[in-house]
Scaffold this motif. Structure first.
Motif, PDB file in Angstrom:
ATOM      1  N   VAL A  73     -10.417  85.852 -39.162  1.00 16.33           N
ATOM      2  CA  VAL A  73     -10.052  84.509 -38.548  1.00 16.33           C
ATOM      3  C   VAL A  73      -8.793  84.282 -38.596  1.00 16.33           C
ATOM      4  CG1 VAL A  73     -10.845  82.462 -37.968  1.00 16.33           C
ATOM      5  CG2 VAL A  73     -12.369  84.203 -38.862  1.00 16.33           C
ATOM      6  N   LYS A  75      -7.606  82.158 -35.709  1.00 13.44           N
ATOM      7  CA  LYS A  75      -8.033  81.117 -35.575  1.00 13.44           C
ATOM      8  C   LYS A  75      -9.731  81.321 -34.862  1.00 13.44           C
ATOM      9  CE  LYS A  75      -7.297  78.790 -30.987  1.00 13.44           C
ATOM     10  NZ  LYS A  75      -7.371  79.284 -29.058  1.00 13.44           N
ATOM     11  N   LYS A  76     -10.185  79.629 -35.590  1.00 17.25           N
ATOM     12  CA  LYS A  76     -11.530  79.614 -35.309  1.00 17.25           C
ATOM     13  C   LYS A  76     -11.477  78.853 -33.635  1.00 17.25           C
ATOM     14  CE  LYS A  76     -11.876  77.841 -39.617  1.00 17.25           C
ATOM     15  NZ  LYS A  76     -12.207  77.307 -40.664  1.00 17.25           N
ATOM     16  N   GLY A  77     -12.818  79.000 -33.718  1.00 25.41           N
ATOM     17  CA  GLY A  77     -13.471  78.953 -32.890  1.00 25.41           C
ATOM     18  C   GLY A  77     -14.372  77.106 -32.073  1.00 25.41           C
ATOM     19  N   GLU A  78     -14.181  77.123 -31.309  1.00 28.15           N
ATOM     20  CA  GLU A  78     -16.102  76.617 -31.795  1.00 28.15           C
ATOM     21  C   GLU A  78     -17.276  76.709 -31.301  1.00 28.15           C
ATOM     22  OE1 GLU A  78     -14.467  72.806 -29.763  1.00 28.15           O
ATOM     23  OE2 GLU A  78     -12.957  72.508 -31.169  1.00 28.15           O
ATOM     24  N   THR A  81     -22.198  81.066 -30.701  1.00 28.75           N
ATOM     25  CA  THR A  81     -21.590  83.190 -30.456  1.00 28.75           C
ATOM     26  C   THR A  81     -22.703  83.685 -29.245  1.00 28.75           C
ATOM     27  OG1 THR A  81     -22.522  83.519 -32.656  1.00 28.75           O
ATOM     28  CG2 THR A  81     -20.603  82.686 -32.908  1.00 28.75           C
ATOM     29  N   MET A 129     -18.675  85.173 -33.594  1.00 29.98           N
ATOM     30  CA  MET A 129     -17.255  84.769 -32.847  1.00 29.98           C
ATOM     31  C   MET A 129     -17.471  84.055 -31.780  1.00 29.98           C
ATOM     32  SD  MET A 129     -14.108  87.621 -31.659  1.00 29.98           S
ATOM     33  CE  MET A 129     -13.150  86.577 -31.785  1.00 29.98           C
ATOM     34  N   ALA A 133     -12.262  81.764 -30.059  1.00 21.91           N
ATOM     35  CA  ALA A 133     -11.487  82.266 -31.579  1.00 21.91           C
ATOM     36  C   ALA A 133     -10.995  83.569 -31.391  1.00 21.91           C
ATOM     37  CB  ALA A 133     -12.626  82.523 -32.705  1.00 21.91           C
ATOM     38  N   TYR A 135     -10.094  87.287 -33.950  1.00 16.15           N
ATOM     39  CA  TYR A 135     -10.561  87.726 -34.978  1.00 16.15           C
ATOM     40  C   TYR A 135      -9.402  88.710 -34.927  1.00 16.15           C
ATOM     41  CZ  TYR A 135     -14.559  85.053 -36.206  1.00 16.15           C
ATOM     42  OH  TYR A 135     -15.119  83.990 -36.714  1.00 16.15           O
TER      43      TYR A 135
END
Length: 183
Positions: A73, A75-78, A81, A129, A133, A135
């Motif tokens: 990861v 950058k984390k997303g929110e 999915t 994801m 995000a 990855y």
């Protein structure tokens, strides 16, 4: 007759000699470190896929799924999915272990990808994801093209992708017809 002018040199003290040897040691260590780093990459990329993935999977931050897909990861997303019945809007760059880029979206122009119609490893990565995000994924050959050579991708290749998932939505009716399999 020519005259020679002598310039007296001051003797070097112990601290000067110590500093000289420390400088030489630092230069040697930097050279060895640089050689190791470049050699290590060459060794890793020359490994059979199973050995590369085993070594890569032990790196800090790299996770491995039950199927063998490895991901990190960036950058984390929110949020939710996507599923294999969705279309994802993504930016991506795909490369081989040696760094050769074989496919990429144009920067700033996300591509619509029917999640269920890409290679299994890419689809699995997308389903992990959340929105926004980013990855990095390592797709083992059995989740990509296996023992088939496809365009610039040699048979039994580990594929490395940097993927940013911007958004996704349910696949519109009829969109799945005529879509080519794979990436």
């Amino acid at each position: 007759m020519t005259e020679v002018t002598a310039v007296p040199l001051r003797p070097v003290g112990k601290s000067g000699i110590t500093a000289l040897w420390i400088g030489i040691a630092v230069l040697i260590a930097a050279g060895i470190g640089g050689a190791y780093a470049s050699t290590q990459k060459a060794v890793l990329t020359a490994m059979p896929p199973e050995r590369f993935l085993a070594a890569n999977g032990k790196r800090a931050g790299v996770k491995t799924t039950a199927s063998g897909l490895e991901y990190e990861v960036l950058k984390k997303g929110e949020g939710a999915t996507p599923t294999t019945a969705d279309v994802a809007q993504v930016d991506y760059a795909g490369r081989l272990l040696n760094g050769t880029v074989f496919d990429a979206s144009k920067p700033g122009q996300p591509v619509a990808m029917p999640v269920g119609q890409v290679v299994p490893g890419f689809a699995e990565a997308l389903t992990l994801m959340p929105r926004n995000a980013k990855y990095r994924v390592w797709i083992p050959p059995q989740l990509a093209y296996g023992d088939r050579e496809v365009g610039p991708i040699p048979a039994n290749s580990v594929l490395v992708f940097d993927i940013t998932l911007h958004d996704f939505m349910a696949m519109p009716q009829g969109m799945g017809q005529g879509m080519p399999p794979g990436l």
